[in-house]
Design a protein around this motif. Structure first.
Motif, mmCIF file in Angstrom:
data_model
loop_
_atom_site.group_PDB
_atom_site.id
_atom_site.type_symbol
_atom_site.label_atom_id
_atom_site.label_comp_id
_atom_site.label_asym_id
_atom_site.label_seq_id
_atom_site.Cartn_x
_atom_site.Cartn_y
_atom_site.Cartn_z
ATOM 1 N N LEU A 130 10.145 2.504 -13.767
ATOM 2 C CA LEU A 130 9.211 3.096 -12.805
ATOM 3 C C LEU A 130 9.716 4.458 -12.328
ATOM 4 O O LEU A 130 8.925 5.395 -12.149
ATOM 5 C CB LEU A 130 9.047 2.152 -11.609
ATOM 6 C CG LEU A 130 8.296 0.848 -11.870
ATOM 7 C CD1 LEU A 130 8.344 -0.045 -10.629
ATOM 8 C CD2 LEU A 130 6.850 1.122 -12.240
ATOM 9 N N PHE A 138 4.679 5.003 -6.116
ATOM 10 C CA PHE A 138 5.748 4.610 -7.036
ATOM 11 C C PHE A 138 7.024 4.203 -6.312
ATOM 12 O O PHE A 138 7.646 3.188 -6.638
ATOM 13 C CB PHE A 138 6.063 5.759 -8.002
ATOM 14 C CG PHE A 138 5.255 5.736 -9.269
ATOM 15 C CD1 PHE A 138 5.748 5.119 -10.409
ATOM 16 C CD2 PHE A 138 4.004 6.319 -9.316
ATOM 17 C CE1 PHE A 138 5.014 5.095 -11.579
ATOM 18 C CE2 PHE A 138 3.255 6.303 -10.479
ATOM 19 C CZ PHE A 138 3.760 5.685 -11.622
ATOM 20 N N ALA A 151 7.412 0.768 -4.778
ATOM 21 C CA ALA A 151 7.534 -0.244 -5.839
ATOM 22 C C ALA A 151 8.942 -0.239 -6.432
ATOM 23 O O ALA A 151 9.514 -1.293 -6.733
ATOM 24 C CB ALA A 151 6.498 0.018 -6.932
ATOM 25 N N ALA A 183 11.209 -1.854 -3.986
ATOM 26 C CA ALA A 183 10.934 -3.292 -3.930
ATOM 27 C C ALA A 183 11.602 -4.016 -5.105
ATOM 28 O O ALA A 183 12.143 -5.118 -4.942
ATOM 29 C CB ALA A 183 9.427 -3.537 -3.954
ATOM 30 N N MET A 184 11.589 -3.407 -6.299
ATOM 31 C CA MET A 184 12.237 -4.028 -7.451
ATOM 32 C C MET A 184 13.756 -4.069 -7.263
ATOM 33 O O MET A 184 14.411 -5.035 -7.671
ATOM 34 C CB MET A 184 11.887 -3.264 -8.722
ATOM 35 C CG MET A 184 10.433 -3.394 -9.165
ATOM 36 S SD MET A 184 9.878 -5.110 -9.342
ATOM 37 C CE MET A 184 11.048 -5.744 -10.535
#
Length: 311
Positions: A83, A103, A106, A109-110
């Motif tokens: 990402l 982006f 996310a 968060a990962m």
């Protein structure tokens, strides 16, 4: 190397968090140097991210029956890296957009998910080899298909351009418009570059798990690397050219990409890289070696007590 070993998840997480803050500053108006700071921090974040994953994989001993980059933590971090690279590529293309606000949360968060699943056990090396073999095969298949579709789109673009110059485009043999073929060409170039890149990395990790080393001199790896470097070059060149001259040049680039694909596939299929390795031996673990040695010692001891052939 000692300095690089100090890199932790906090390093690239902090870089991405800084970029998120910089992106949020758009709402305060024009901030001098904000764009350059985003590029620098994203570059630093991706570099430390890749370095951390590489050193994490290298830290696993060949004697351990644990797969490299074969935990849920590793895979979460790799998704976050993917990402991050995608956002960086989009940002360099269109720095005026605000896609970072979508982006970067996310990505973070990962990374947070990677910490949450850190207690889950790693896959064994045999399992890791199978997983990475699957990723490698699917990625290279998708990349090859994208190159082939791009080749066909490029060929149709050149034919349609030739027919338009001679005012023959309205005949019974109808082809898609130049704009449609140009967009298809560009999409195939991007997809093939990303897919071959994933396929190359997954192939390296697969061999690292299977052999305990990376065979850099293998013809398949070399030719796949050449194909990937060409696709990256073609993609960069495609984005540099002005819109007025882009279409025909994209067509020529995709035709050349097809040539590189044929070269790579020929090298892969004519070498051991293209052979069925599903039954290839995996580097034995220390536990397996110890167990085998103990079994042989026990068998030798029994033969000393009871000669072979007697009961």
């Amino acid at each position: 190397m000692e300095l690089l070993r100090q890199i932790s998840v906090t390093c690239f997480s902090a870089s991405y968090l800084v970029v998120l803050v910089l992106e949020a500053l758009r709402f305060l108006g024009r901030v001098p140097g904000r764009g350059l700071a985003v590029v620098v921090m994203m570059g630093l974040g991706i570099f430390t991210h890749v370095t951390y994953l590489t050193l994490r994989a290298a830290s696993i001993s060949n004697e351990a029956n644990i797969g490299r980059l074969a935990t849920w933590t590793d895979w979460s971090l790799m998704v976050a890296l993917g990402l991050a690279i995608a956002f960086f590529a989009f940002y360099l293309r269109r720095p005026d957009t605000v896609i970072g606000l979508f982006f970067l949360p996310a990505i973070l968060a990962m990374i947070a998910l990677s910490r949450a699943v850190s207690n889950l056990p790693a896959f064994e090396r045999n399992e890791a080899v199978e997983v990475w073999r699957g990723v490698h095969g699917v990625s290279m298949m998708l990349g090859s298909a994208a190159v082939l579709v791009g080749f066909l789109a490029g060929a149709m673009y050149l034919v349609q351009s030739w027919r338009l110059k001679r005012k023959q485009a309205g005949s019974s043999l109808r082809l898609p418009t130049l704009e449609t073929l140009q967009n298809l060409n560009r999409s195939c170039l991007v997809i093939s570059t990303a897919s071959v890149g994933v396929g190359l990395v997954s192939g390296v990790v697969m061999n690292w798990n299977r052999l305990g080393m990376i065979p850099w001199t293998d013809g398949g790896i070399i030719l796949s690397g050449v194909l990937f470097l060409w696709l990256v070059t073609a993609t960069v060149v495609e984005y540099i050219y002005a819109p007025a001259s882009r279409g025909r040049k994209i067509a020529y680039l995709t035709l050349a990409s097809f040539g590189f694909l044929v070269l790579a596939m020929t090298g892969v299929l004519s070498s051991s890289h293209g052979a069925d390795q599903s039954n290839a031996p995996v580097q034995p673990s220390k536990q397996d070696v110890d167990a085998s040695s103990e079994s042989l010692d026990n068998e030798a001891a029994m033969e000393t007590i009871v000669p072979r052939g007697q009961s």
